[in-house]
Design an enzyme around this catalytic site. Structure first.
Site, PDB file in Angstrom:
ATOM      1  N   GLU A  19      -2.251  -1.247  -6.221  1.00 48.93           N
ATOM      2  CA  GLU A  19      -2.274  -2.366  -5.290  1.00 48.93           C
ATOM      3  C   GLU A  19      -2.740  -3.654  -5.991  1.00 48.93           C
ATOM      4  O   GLU A  19      -3.940  -3.871  -6.149  1.00 48.93           O
ATOM      5  CB  GLU A  19      -3.221  -2.066  -4.130  1.00 48.93           C
ATOM      6  CG  GLU A  19      -2.976  -0.736  -3.437  1.00 48.93           C
ATOM      7  CD  GLU A  19      -4.182  -0.302  -2.621  1.00 48.93           C
ATOM      8  OE1 GLU A  19      -4.611  -1.075  -1.736  1.00 48.93           O
ATOM      9  OE2 GLU A  19      -4.715   0.795  -2.872  1.00 48.93           O
TER      10      GLU A  19
ATOM     11  N   HIS B 274       0.821  -1.228   0.000  1.00 48.33           N
ATOM     12  CA  HIS B 274       0.000   0.000   0.000  1.00 48.33           C
ATOM     13  C   HIS B 274       0.852   1.275   0.000  1.00 48.33           C
ATOM     14  O   HIS B 274       0.552   2.233   0.726  1.00 48.33           O
ATOM     15  CB  HIS B 274      -0.912  -0.012   1.225  1.00 48.33           C
ATOM     16  CG  HIS B 274      -2.185   0.752   1.047  1.00 48.33           C
ATOM     17  ND1 HIS B 274      -2.223   2.131   0.989  1.00 48.33           N
ATOM     18  CD2 HIS B 274      -3.472   0.342   0.925  1.00 48.33           C
ATOM     19  CE1 HIS B 274      -3.478   2.526   0.855  1.00 48.33           C
ATOM     20  NE2 HIS B 274      -4.254   1.464   0.802  1.00 48.33           N
TER      21      HIS B 274
END
EC number: 5.1.3.3
Length: 322
Positions: A280, A162
């Site tokens: 992601e 992330h």
């Protein structure tokens, strides 16, 4: 456990900083011409990460993104997860692997491996789990992130990375990045960002990034928090982010079937909204509950294993010779 950070270096002059808190990617310094750029948005001190609500640079999971209704079933047995985003479950719940201290298992100049353990029933997940993450900074300015998970019983696993990227350098404005995503479809979502189960073509929509397009976060169509169905294999670039000055590219690939693109619209406090872009790789959100979404359980017999790769490509020399 003591809060620490570690630096990986390669022959190309890259320096990557990793923390034992959440196995977080804190900084990535790279040389662009004569300029040093840190391309990972983050805090100025390690201690600030302890209160970070934005998952800065973290390994998120056990299951990244959202699980609708904060529940899933395995063999007709329902498991209730912690609901930490309204009625839904996000990024493993509170104090999950993104907010745990990880043990340093091994470290070399260009490689570090960290380990984290979760007990059976943590935030509702069945089975005690062990997580290993290895960061390998290669000499070609690529960063391979290998994630392995073992479990004592069948469970839901799907972690991701992330980091918030700003290829202009974190001291600069993030607006004007150019994005290309090799995806023909995306997963439609409802008002709570839970997939409806429909896989929708990007053709004719604002989510068509098959050709490179410049992002303008001031436009609602570029306030992205969407999962794309990647159409390329793990050996190919599945998305390319290009700095506003076109001197630096970030190529993303993984073995996951999806890629969540988040332009940071909820960032606040020390960070301006849309000041970083997350790419992601992941299973589609809510995959454990949607039959037509690709997903597999992690079991004692079949551990989870995934590689996520971020590779920098520098275009400075080419521009100078044009």
């Amino acid at each position: 456990m003591e809060l620490r950070s570690f630096v990986l270096c390669n022959a190309s002059g890259d320096e990557v900083c990793i923390s034992n808190y959440g196995a977080r990617l804190l900084q990535w310094h790279t040389q662009v011409g004569n300029e040093d750029r840190n391309i990972i948005l983050g805090y100025s001190s390690l201690s600030e990460y302890l209160d970070d609500p934005f998952y800065h640079g973290a390994i998120a999971g056990p299951f990244a993104n959202r699980i609708g209704g904060a529940s899933f079933s395995i063999d007709n047995n329902e498991f209730k997860l912690q609901a930490n985003e309204g009625k839904n479950h996000l990024h493993g719940g509170d104090k999950s692997i993104s907010d745990q201290f990880w043990e340093i298992v091994a470290q070399e100049e260009q490689v570090i491996t960290l380990k984290c353990e979760l007990e059976d029933g943590f935030n509702g997940y069945p089975g005690a789990m062990n997580f290993w993450v290895t960061y390998h900074l290669n000499n070609d300015s690529s960063l391979d992130i290998d994630i392995k998970v073992t479990t004592e019983q069948a469970t839901v696993v799907g972690p991701t990375t992330h980091p918030y990227f700003n290829l202009a350098g974190i001291e600069s404005e993030a607006s004007g990045h150019i994005l290309q995503i090799f995806a023909e479809n995306y997963t439609e979502i409802d008002s709570a960002s839970i997939p409806t189960g429909e896989i929708v073509p990007v053709d004719g929509t604002p989510l068509d990034f098959r050709q490179p397009r410049r992002l303008d976060p001031k436009q609602s169509k570029d306030n992205l928090d969407h999962n794309f169905v990647v159409s390329r294999s793990a050996e190919e670039s599945q998305a390319i982010l290009i700095s506003p000055d076109k001197k630096l590219q970030l190529h993303v690939s993984s073995g996951y079937p999806g890629l969540q693109v988040y332009t940071g619209k909820h960032l606040s406090g020390k960070f301006e909204s849309s000041s970083g872009i997350c790419l992601e790789p992941q299973f589609y959100p809510n995959s454990p509950n949607v039959d037509n979404f690709p997903f597999y359980l992690t079991t004692p017999e079949e551990p989870f294993s995934m590689r996520i790769s971020y590779k920098l490509v520098k275009m400075v020399q080419q521009e100078e010779t044009e």
